[in-house]
Design an enzyme around this catalytic site. Structure first.
Site, PDB file in Angstrom:
ATOM      1  N   GLU A   1      -2.691  -4.123   6.680  1.00  0.00           N
ATOM      2  CA  GLU A   1      -4.125  -4.148   7.000  1.00  0.00           C
ATOM      3  C   GLU A   1      -4.461  -3.439   8.299  1.00  0.00           C
ATOM      4  O   GLU A   1      -5.528  -2.834   8.426  1.00  0.00           O
ATOM      5  CB  GLU A   1      -4.649  -5.592   7.060  1.00  0.00           C
ATOM      6  CG  GLU A   1      -4.795  -6.276   5.712  1.00  0.00           C
ATOM      7  CD  GLU A   1      -3.525  -6.959   5.226  1.00  0.00           C
ATOM      8  OE1 GLU A   1      -2.449  -6.691   5.794  1.00  0.00           O
ATOM      9  OE2 GLU A   1      -3.609  -7.748   4.277  1.00  0.00           O
TER      10      GLU A   1
ATOM     11  N   ALA B   1      -6.110  -6.509  -1.712  1.00  0.00           N
ATOM     12  CA  ALA B   1      -7.511  -6.580  -2.104  1.00  0.00           C
ATOM     13  C   ALA B   1      -7.954  -5.163  -2.462  1.00  0.00           C
ATOM     14  O   ALA B   1      -7.347  -4.181  -2.011  1.00  0.00           O
ATOM     15  CB  ALA B   1      -8.343  -7.124  -0.953  1.00  0.00           C
TER      16      ALA B   1
ATOM     17  N   GLU C   1       0.032 -11.868   0.459  1.00  0.00           N
ATOM     18  CA  GLU C   1      -0.575 -13.174   0.770  1.00  0.00           C
ATOM     19  C   GLU C   1      -0.633 -14.080  -0.467  1.00  0.00           C
ATOM     20  O   GLU C   1      -0.420 -15.282  -0.371  1.00  0.00           O
ATOM     21  CB  GLU C   1      -1.985 -12.966   1.347  1.00  0.00           C
ATOM     22  CG  GLU C   1      -1.954 -12.331   2.732  1.00  0.00           C
ATOM     23  CD  GLU C   1      -3.346 -11.958   3.230  1.00  0.00           C
ATOM     24  OE1 GLU C   1      -4.017 -11.147   2.559  1.00  0.00           O
ATOM     25  OE2 GLU C   1      -3.769 -12.476   4.271  1.00  0.00           O
TER      26      GLU C   1
ATOM     27  N   GLY D   1      -3.324  -8.506   0.415  1.00  0.00           N
ATOM     28  CA  GLY D   1      -3.666  -9.713  -0.337  1.00  0.00           C
ATOM     29  C   GLY D   1      -2.642 -10.048  -1.414  1.00  0.00           C
ATOM     30  O   GLY D   1      -2.600 -11.184  -1.895  1.00  0.00           O
TER      31      GLY D   1
HETATM   32  N1  COA Z   1      -7.278  -1.136  -3.609  1.00  0.00           N
HETATM   33  C1  COA Z   1      -7.855  -0.277  -4.480  1.00  0.00           C
HETATM   34  N2  COA Z   1      -7.168   0.638  -5.165  1.00  0.00           N
HETATM   35  C2  COA Z   1      -5.849   0.682  -4.970  1.00  0.00           C
HETATM   36  C3  COA Z   1      -5.163  -0.171  -4.094  1.00  0.00           C
HETATM   37  C4  COA Z   1      -5.947  -1.120  -3.398  1.00  0.00           C
HETATM   38  N3  COA Z   1      -5.411  -2.018  -2.569  1.00  0.00           N
HETATM   39  N4  COA Z   1      -3.848   0.124  -4.125  1.00  0.00           N
HETATM   40  C5  COA Z   1      -3.711   1.134  -5.008  1.00  0.00           C
HETATM   41  N5  COA Z   1      -4.904   1.472  -5.520  1.00  0.00           N
HETATM   42  C6  COA Z   1      -5.206   2.518  -6.497  1.00  0.00           C
HETATM   43  C7  COA Z   1      -5.188   3.906  -5.895  1.00  0.00           C
HETATM   44  O1  COA Z   1      -6.397   4.189  -5.242  1.00  0.00           O
HETATM   45  C8  COA Z   1      -4.960   4.743  -7.133  1.00  0.00           C
HETATM   46  O2  COA Z   1      -6.173   4.850  -7.841  1.00  0.00           O
HETATM   47  P1  COA Z   1      -6.620   6.268  -8.480  1.00  0.00           P
HETATM   48  O3  COA Z   1      -5.533   6.595  -9.466  1.00  0.00           O
HETATM   49  O4  COA Z   1      -7.931   5.977  -9.120  1.00  0.00           O
HETATM   50  O5  COA Z   1      -6.679   7.238  -7.344  1.00  0.00           O
HETATM   51  C9  COA Z   1      -4.028   3.857  -7.978  1.00  0.00           C
HETATM   52  O6  COA Z   1      -4.195   2.543  -7.500  1.00  0.00           O
HETATM   53  C10 COA Z   1      -2.568   4.237  -7.841  1.00  0.00           C
HETATM   54  O7  COA Z   1      -2.233   4.192  -6.458  1.00  0.00           O
HETATM   55  P2  COA Z   1      -1.513   5.409  -5.693  1.00  0.00           P
HETATM   56  O8  COA Z   1      -1.826   5.288  -4.235  1.00  0.00           O
HETATM   57  O9  COA Z   1      -1.862   6.705  -6.348  1.00  0.00           O
HETATM   58  O10 COA Z   1       0.022   5.074  -5.997  1.00  0.00           O
HETATM   59  P3  COA Z   1       1.296   5.395  -5.087  1.00  0.00           P
HETATM   60  O11 COA Z   1       2.474   5.048  -5.919  1.00  0.00           O
HETATM   61  O12 COA Z   1       1.201   6.745  -4.499  1.00  0.00           O
HETATM   62  O13 COA Z   1       1.177   4.346  -3.861  1.00  0.00           O
HETATM   63  C11 COA Z   1       0.785   2.198  -2.833  1.00  0.00           C
HETATM   64  C12 COA Z   1       1.218   2.958  -4.096  1.00  0.00           C
HETATM   65  C13 COA Z   1       0.682   0.724  -3.231  1.00  0.00           C
HETATM   66  C14 COA Z   1       1.833   2.360  -1.731  1.00  0.00           C
HETATM   67  C15 COA Z   1      -0.577   2.722  -2.352  1.00  0.00           C
HETATM   68  O14 COA Z   1      -1.465   2.721  -3.447  1.00  0.00           O
HETATM   69  C16 COA Z   1      -1.201   1.914  -1.250  1.00  0.00           C
HETATM   70  O15 COA Z   1      -0.833   2.067  -0.109  1.00  0.00           O
HETATM   71  N6  COA Z   1      -2.178   1.057  -1.601  1.00  0.00           N
HETATM   72  C17 COA Z   1      -2.943   0.300  -0.618  1.00  0.00           C
HETATM   73  C18 COA Z   1      -2.126  -0.841  -0.072  1.00  0.00           C
HETATM   74  C19 COA Z   1      -2.916  -1.592   0.977  1.00  0.00           C
HETATM   75  O16 COA Z   1      -3.278  -1.079   2.009  1.00  0.00           O
HETATM   76  N7  COA Z   1      -3.185  -2.866   0.672  1.00  0.00           N
HETATM   77  C20 COA Z   1      -3.864  -3.739   1.577  1.00  0.00           C
HETATM   78  C21 COA Z   1      -5.299  -3.768   1.270  1.00  0.00           C
HETATM   79  S1  COA Z   1      -6.125  -4.851   2.396  1.00  0.00           S
END
Ligand code: COA
Length: 261
Positions: free
Chosen positions: A135, A67, A115, A112
Site C-alpha cells: 500500500e 482491494a 489482510e 487486502g
Molecule cells: N486492483 C484492480 N485491478 C488489479 C489489481 C488490483 N489490486 N491487481 C491486479 N489488477 C488487474 C490489473 O490492472 C490487470 O487488469 P487489466 O488486464 O485490465 O489491465 C489484471 O488485474 C492483471 O494484472 P497485471 O498487473 O497485468 O498482472 P501481472 O502478472 O503483471 O502483475 C500483480 C500481478 C499482482 C503483481 C500486479 O497486478 C499488482 O501489483 N497488482 C496490485 C497489487 C496491489 O498494489 N495491491 C494492493 C492494493 S491496496
C-alpha cells in the site's frame, strides 16, 4: 446455495468453500465482491450444515491481489475512513466466526488479499504464494486490519519492514515467519490439507471450538482481560450438553457424539 457475481461457493461434508472469482483482475476485491463476502460469511454463521470454511482464489495467479485499485479514484478523507472501517468490519466478521476458517493461498496475496488471509484462523500457502502489503507504494497504508494482524502474526520488526518496504515474501519466508501454518506444493494439495484439518477439528465439540477462537481473539483486544474471558468461557462450556457427552464418552471408552449444545 446463493448466487453470487464474484464468488463461487461449494458445500461438502460440512465445509463451505468460498472462491473469490475475478481471475481476470487477479481476484481484486471490488465493493461488490466485498459485499458478497460479507453476506456469505454472515449466512455461514447461522447455517447449521456449515461447520467450517475454506477461502481461496480462482485460477492459479492470485489468491487476492488487494482491494480494487480502480475504485480508489473517488476516495477522500471522509469516505476513506468509511472504506477502511467497512473492510475492517467484514474481516472482523471472519476473524470472529465461531467456525474455523482456513485460507488456501496460491499466487498473490497482496494488500487486502494478504489482510484477508490474516483474518482467517489458519493459512495454507503453496510454493507459488506471495504475500505483501504494497500500500505505501500507492500512498496509502494497509487499512483492513493489516497493520494490526501482521504485527500480531510476525512481530513488530518484521511487520514494519514488510509494510514500509512494501516488498513481497515468498512461501518459504512466509512459513519461517509463521505467516502461514503449512506450505504445500499445489492449490489442490492445499485444499485437501485444509479439508483434512477441518475434518479433524469437526471431531471436537463445536461450542468449545467457537470459544477457543473467541479466547484467542481476546488476546488481541484492548477491551478484554484474556484470562477472565477464558475463565468465563470455561464456565460456559461446563453448562453444555457436549461437556457431559465428552467426559461421559471418555469414561465409557467410546467416541463422543457432540451436538453443538
Ligand atoms: N486492483 C484492480 N485491478 C488489479 C489489481 C488490483 N489490486 N491487481 C491486479 N489488477 C488487474 C490489473 O490492472 C490487470 O487488469 P487489466 O488486464 O485490465 O489491465 C489484471 O488485474 C492483471 O494484472 P497485471 O498487473 O497485468 O498482472 P501481472 O502478472 O503483471 O502483475 C500483480 C500481478 C499482482 C503483481 C500486479 O497486478 C499488482 O501489483 N497488482 C496490485 C497489487 C496491489 O498494489 N495491491 C494492493 C492494493 S491496496
Amino acid at each position: 446455495m446463493s448466487n453470487y457475481k464474484n464468488l463461487v461457493t461449494a458445500q461438502d461434508n460440512g465445509i463451505l468453500t468460498v472462491t473469490i472469482n475475478r481471475p481476470e483482475k487477479m481476484n481484486a476485491l471490488n465493493s461488490i465482491t466485498l459485499a458478497e463476502l460479507k453476506t456469505c460469511i454472515e449466512d455461514a454463521y447461522d447455517a447449521a450444515a456449515i461447520k467450517g470454511i475454506i477461502v481461496t482464489g480462482a485460477g492459479n495467479k492470485a489468491f487476492v491481489a488487494g482491494a480494487d485499485i480502480s475504485e480508489f479514484t473517488e476516495l477522500n478523507e471522509l469516505n476513506g475512513r468509511k472504506f477502511s472501517e467497512r473492510g475492517q468490519e467484514i474481516y472482523s466478521l471472519i476473524e470472529n466466526c465461531p467456525k474455523p476458517v482456513i485460507a488456501v493461498v496460491n499466487g498473490y496475496a497482496l494488500g487486502g488479499g494478504c489482510e484477508l488471509s490474516m483474518a482467517c484462523h489458519i493459512r495454507i500457502g503453496t510454493g507459488n504464494a506471495f504475500f505483501g502489503q504494497p500500500e505505501v507504494s500507492l500512498g496509502i497504508l494497509p487499512a483492513y486490519g493489516g497493520t494490526q494482524r501482521l504485527t500480531h502474526l510476525v512481530g513488530k520488526g518484521k511487520a514494519l519492514e514488510l509494510m514500509m518496504t512494501g516488498e513481497m515474501l515468498g512461501a518459504d519466508d512466509a512459513l519461517s515467519l509463521r505467516l502461514i501454518n503449512h506450505l504445500v506444493t499445489t492449490k489442490e494439495e492445499g485444499l485437501e490439507k485444509a479439508k483434512e484439518i477441518l475434518l479433524r477439528v469437526f471431531k471436537n465439540a463445536p461450542l468449545s471450538i467457537g470459544m477457543v477462537i473467541n479466547c484467542v481473539n481476546a488476546t488481541y483486544s484492548k477491551d478484554e482481560d484474556g484470562y477472565q474471558f477464558e475463565a468465563n468461557s470455561f464456565a460456559n462450556c461446563c453448562k453444555t450438553e457436549d461437556f457431559k457427552e465428552g467426559t461421559t464418552a471418555f469414561l465409557e471408552k467410546r467416541a463422543p457424539e457432540f451436538k453443538g449444545a
